[in-house]
Design a protein around this motif. Structure first.
Motif, PDB file in Angstrom:
ATOM      1  N   GLY A  13       0.816  -1.199   0.000  1.00 50.86           N
ATOM      2  CA  GLY A  13       0.000   0.000   0.000  1.00 50.86           C
ATOM      3  C   GLY A  13       0.855   1.256   0.000  1.00 50.86           C
ATOM      4  N   PRO A  14       0.290   2.400  -0.364  1.00 45.92           N
ATOM      5  CA  PRO A  14       1.074   3.628  -0.492  1.00 45.92           C
ATOM      6  C   PRO A  14       1.686   4.099   0.821  1.00 45.92           C
ATOM      7  CG  PRO A  14      -1.284   4.081  -0.707  1.00 45.92           C
ATOM      8  CD  PRO A  14      -1.129   2.602  -0.748  1.00 45.92           C
ATOM      9  N   VAL A  15       1.037   3.820   1.951  1.00 48.37           N
ATOM     10  CA  VAL A  15       1.597   4.261   3.237  1.00 48.37           C
ATOM     11  C   VAL A  15       2.954   3.611   3.492  1.00 48.37           C
ATOM     12  CG1 VAL A  15       1.250   4.149   5.750  1.00 48.37           C
ATOM     13  CG2 VAL A  15      -0.618   4.854   4.254  1.00 48.37           C
ATOM     14  N   ASN A  16       3.124   2.388   3.029  1.00 49.63           N
ATOM     15  CA  ASN A  16       4.431   1.733   3.185  1.00 49.63           C
ATOM     16  C   ASN A  16       5.544   2.585   2.592  1.00 49.63           C
ATOM     17  OD1 ASN A  16       6.229  -0.814   3.507  1.00 49.63           O
ATOM     18  ND2 ASN A  16       6.380  -0.332   1.331  1.00 49.63           N
ATOM     19  N   TYR A  17       5.351   3.055   1.365  1.00 45.40           N
ATOM     20  CA  TYR A  17       6.387   3.820   0.679  1.00 45.40           C
ATOM     21  C   TYR A  17       6.510   5.227   1.259  1.00 45.40           C
ATOM     22  CZ  TYR A  17       5.521  -0.084  -2.412  1.00 45.40           C
ATOM     23  OH  TYR A  17       5.331  -1.358  -2.899  1.00 45.40           O
TER      24      TYR A  17
ATOM     25  N   LEU B 269      -7.626   8.404   1.236  1.00 50.18           N
ATOM     26  CA  LEU B 269      -6.788   9.599   1.080  1.00 50.18           C
ATOM     27  C   LEU B 269      -5.336   9.246   0.788  1.00 50.18           C
ATOM     28  CD1 LEU B 269      -8.242  11.899   3.891  1.00 50.18           C
ATOM     29  CD2 LEU B 269      -8.639  12.038   1.423  1.00 50.18           C
ATOM     30  N   SER B 270      -4.855   8.126   1.322  1.00 52.24           N
ATOM     31  CA  SER B 270      -3.474   7.734   1.031  1.00 52.24           C
ATOM     32  C   SER B 270      -3.334   7.156  -0.375  1.00 52.24           C
ATOM     33  CB  SER B 270      -2.989   6.703   2.059  1.00 52.24           C
ATOM     34  OG  SER B 270      -3.723   5.493   1.968  1.00 52.24           O
ATOM     35  N   ALA B 271      -4.410   6.557  -0.889  1.00 58.13           N
ATOM     36  CA  ALA B 271      -4.327   5.914  -2.207  1.00 58.13           C
ATOM     37  C   ALA B 271      -4.592   6.883  -3.360  1.00 58.13           C
ATOM     38  CB  ALA B 271      -5.311   4.753  -2.275  1.00 58.13           C
ATOM     39  N   LEU B 272      -5.441   7.884  -3.157  1.00 59.58           N
ATOM     40  CA  LEU B 272      -5.859   8.754  -4.259  1.00 59.58           C
ATOM     41  C   LEU B 272      -4.699   9.391  -5.022  1.00 59.58           C
ATOM     42  CD1 LEU B 272      -9.073  10.595  -2.991  1.00 59.58           C
ATOM     43  CD2 LEU B 272      -8.858   8.999  -4.913  1.00 59.58           C
ATOM     44  N   PRO B 273      -3.666   9.922  -4.331  1.00 58.62           N
ATOM     45  CA  PRO B 273      -2.589  10.560  -5.100  1.00 58.62           C
ATOM     46  C   PRO B 273      -1.765   9.590  -5.943  1.00 58.62           C
ATOM     47  CG  PRO B 273      -2.560  11.254  -2.795  1.00 58.62           C
ATOM     48  CD  PRO B 273      -3.469  10.077  -2.883  1.00 58.62           C
ATOM     49  N   PHE B 274      -1.941   8.287  -5.729  1.00 59.50           N
ATOM     50  CA  PHE B 274      -1.059   7.321  -6.384  1.00 59.50           C
ATOM     51  C   PHE B 274      -1.803   6.357  -7.302  1.00 59.50           C
ATOM     52  CE2 PHE B 274       0.765   8.395  -2.201  1.00 59.50           C
ATOM     53  CZ  PHE B 274       1.906   9.057  -2.645  1.00 59.50           C
TER      54      PHE B 274
END
Length: 561
Positions: free
Chosen positions: A278-282, A433-438
């Motif tokens: 998931g994007p939070v990891n990065y 919200l964490s996924a939308l930008p990516f």
């Protein structure tokens, strides 16, 4: 002998994607090249491809596989003085042989899953480095047990619980030898015991009026824990390696910082599926990559080391606070110290640290969610929001915490619709919200396929399900049971304290692991914080263990468990 015309670039690319450069074997680190001639030795080599194929054909695994049908060989140089001969059937590589160029000796031979899964070969130091040495691993096991051993009560349940947590080591020994046919089945008795034990602790909790730490004073326990933390950090700095998981975190952080697309086929030539988290990891790796930099290659990766150390220290700090929240006064300090000691001494937390993986993020999310649960009754709304945030961020990093959402949605003191709604709002907000930008150019579908879809569908020889495809109906039933358990614990039991929530959360994680096609020893840290709270938190000091003034204070300040 006619040679199968296999494109060298295809084989070289496949090998590059499957070799994480973790082992000390040259076969796991060099780049394959097709020699320009089958009959003339390449420059700086003494033997030709045809001569090496003749040597490799004498390997026992090649002879055995030939009895099952025709094989076609292709020879490749594999670094200075070394050859690899790959034997194909219907375009599938079924046997691989490594040959020494100068002496003509067969150095390695692999068949079955060990052809494509180099991590199944038992290369020395591939995972954990010096931690696997008996003179490091066994003392850590003894230290993990030592403070909790009570020789006056040899049948103490805690003795068995902690021994079973170390029981993954039996399977691990076979894994380190490359004997995955034995290592994978040996994981399941440990997981099944833990499932039963944690469900019992969750549904029928029982307090034991015994000293949690019978003979070790609090000061000694804290000093010893500090030494263990420093030892593990030092081992990480001087000895550990960064596996593909940590490398992917650094690559993703660099792509985010540079404004590049995070998800997509161009993520990395070294780690093709490194964009599977998931994007939070990065995002969590960004501060470390920006502060310590990255050369663009799979080198020392200081940023991955720093991230793993910080994730570990945050988990340790959370466990200390959790112990203080679960018990008042001196008893809380002892429980916090015991949780810190158990985490610092457990070989599998050190294993995650030595591999510089991101798996401690799951443990950190679990500790944060349980801490949010212990907020005062007047702050029930804040507790629900914080629980949802912790589980949401964990799920947006490593996915598995989402299985805990039903439990924590209904775990607070205010178990009404408002609390569940606040929890859900925070959970979904973090994920969306964490996924939308990516979101990649291919939209949400591509995002799913690169992450959850890939994780759910990838094959693996490190489980019974991966080794025995005929067990698929049983695996489906286990998956359904895991989902049912995750939903059941949201409603039953009707009243549960923080220790019960920890026990039920650990049981859900164990159930998920029982159903997984790809299981690995790094995943022990997913369940460890909850399991430790459930097991260690069952012990209360006897009524006369404290001075009268401390007993009166404890009576005025009832514990949260």
């Amino acid at each position: 002998m006619e040679l199968l015309p296999v494109a060298p670039s295809r084989v070289a690319l496949a090998v590059a994607l499957l070799l994480p450069l973790l082992g000390t074997s040259p076969a796991a680190a060099a780049e394959l090249d097709t020699p320009p001639s089958q009959t003339e030795p390449p420059r700086l080599y003494e033997r030709s491809a045809r001569q090496v194929i003749a040597i490799a054909s004498r390997a026992g695994m090649v002879r055995a596989e030939r009895r099952r049908g025709n094989l076609q060989p292709s020879a490749y140089t594999n670094g200075p003085g070394r050859w690899q001969v790959s034997w194909f059937r219907d375009d599938d590589e079924v046997v691989q042989v490594q040959v020494d160029d100068r002496g003509g000796a067969i150095l390695e031979q692999w068949a079955g899953d060990q052809v494509s899964w180099t991590m199944a070969r038992g290369y020395d130091g591939a995972f954990g480095r010096k931690l696997n040495a008996p003179y490091v691993w066994l003392p850590l096991c003894l230290l993990f047990l030592l403070p909790f051993v009570d020789p006056r009560r040899p049948l103490r349940l805690l003795h068995l619980d902690l021994l079973v947590l170390l029981g993954f080591g039996v399977s691990h020994v076979f894994f380190n030898r490359g004997e995955i046919g034995e290592s994978a089945p040996l994981v399941y008795p440990v997981l099944l015991y833990l499932l039963a034990r944690l469900l019992l602790a969750g549904f029928r909790p029982h307090e034991r009026r015994e000293r949690l730490v019978p003979f070790v004073p609090l000061g000694w326990l804290l000093a010893g824990a500090a030494f263990l933390v420093a030892f593990r950090a030092g081992l990480n700095v001087v000895d550990s390696n960064v596996i593909d998981v940590g490398y992917a975190g650094v690559i993703g952080a660099d792509r985010i910082a540079d404004g590049d697309e995070l998800y997509g086929a161009g993520f990395s030539a070294d780690v093709e599926h490194g964009d599977t988290y998931g994007p939070v990891n990065y995002l969590l790796y960004v501060p470390f990559e920006q502060a310590l930099g990255w050369s663009g290659a799979w080198d020392g990766l200081a940023a991955a080391h720093a991230a793993a150390l910080v994730f570990d220290l945050l988990t340790l700090g959370g466990l200390w606070l959790l112990g203080r929240r679960l018990r008042p006064g001196a008893e809380g300090r002892m429980l916090g110290a015991a949780l810190v000691w158990a985490w610092a001494a457990c070989p599998y937390t050190a294993f995650a640290l030595e591999s510089n993986s991101n798996d401690t993020l799951v443990a950190l999310a679990c500790v944060a969610a349980l801490l949010a649960l212990t907020l005062e009754p007047a702050r029930a709304g804040s507790s629900a929001l914080l629980r949802g945030t912790a589980i949401g961020l964990g799920a947006a990093a490593k996915f598995v915490p989402i299985a805990l959402a039903p439990l924590f949605a209904t775990a607070g003191r205010g178990r009404g619709l408002r609390s569940a709604a606040l929890f859900s709002l925070a959970l979904l907000g973090c994920i969306v919200l964490s996924a939308l930008p990516f979101v990649p150019d291919g939209g949400p579908r591509e995002l799913y396929d690169r992450t959850i879809g890939y994780q759910a569908a990838r094959p693996s020889p490190f489980s019974l399900w991966g080794q025995e495809p005929g067990l698929e109906p049983v695996q489906t039933a286990v998956k359904a049971a895991a989902v049912a358990l995750a939903l059941l614990v949201a409603m039953v039991p009707g009243r549960r304290d923080a220790r019960q929530v920890a026990a039920l959360g650990a049981a859900v994680i164990v159930a998920v692991q029982l159903s997984m096609t790809h299981w690995f020893y790094l995943y022990v840290v997913w369940l460890l914080p909850f399991a430790l709270v459930a097991m260690l938190g069952a012990y209360r000091e006897p009524g006369d263990a404290f001075p009268a003034n401390e007993r009166r204070r404890r009576e005025r300040e009832p514990a949260l468990v």
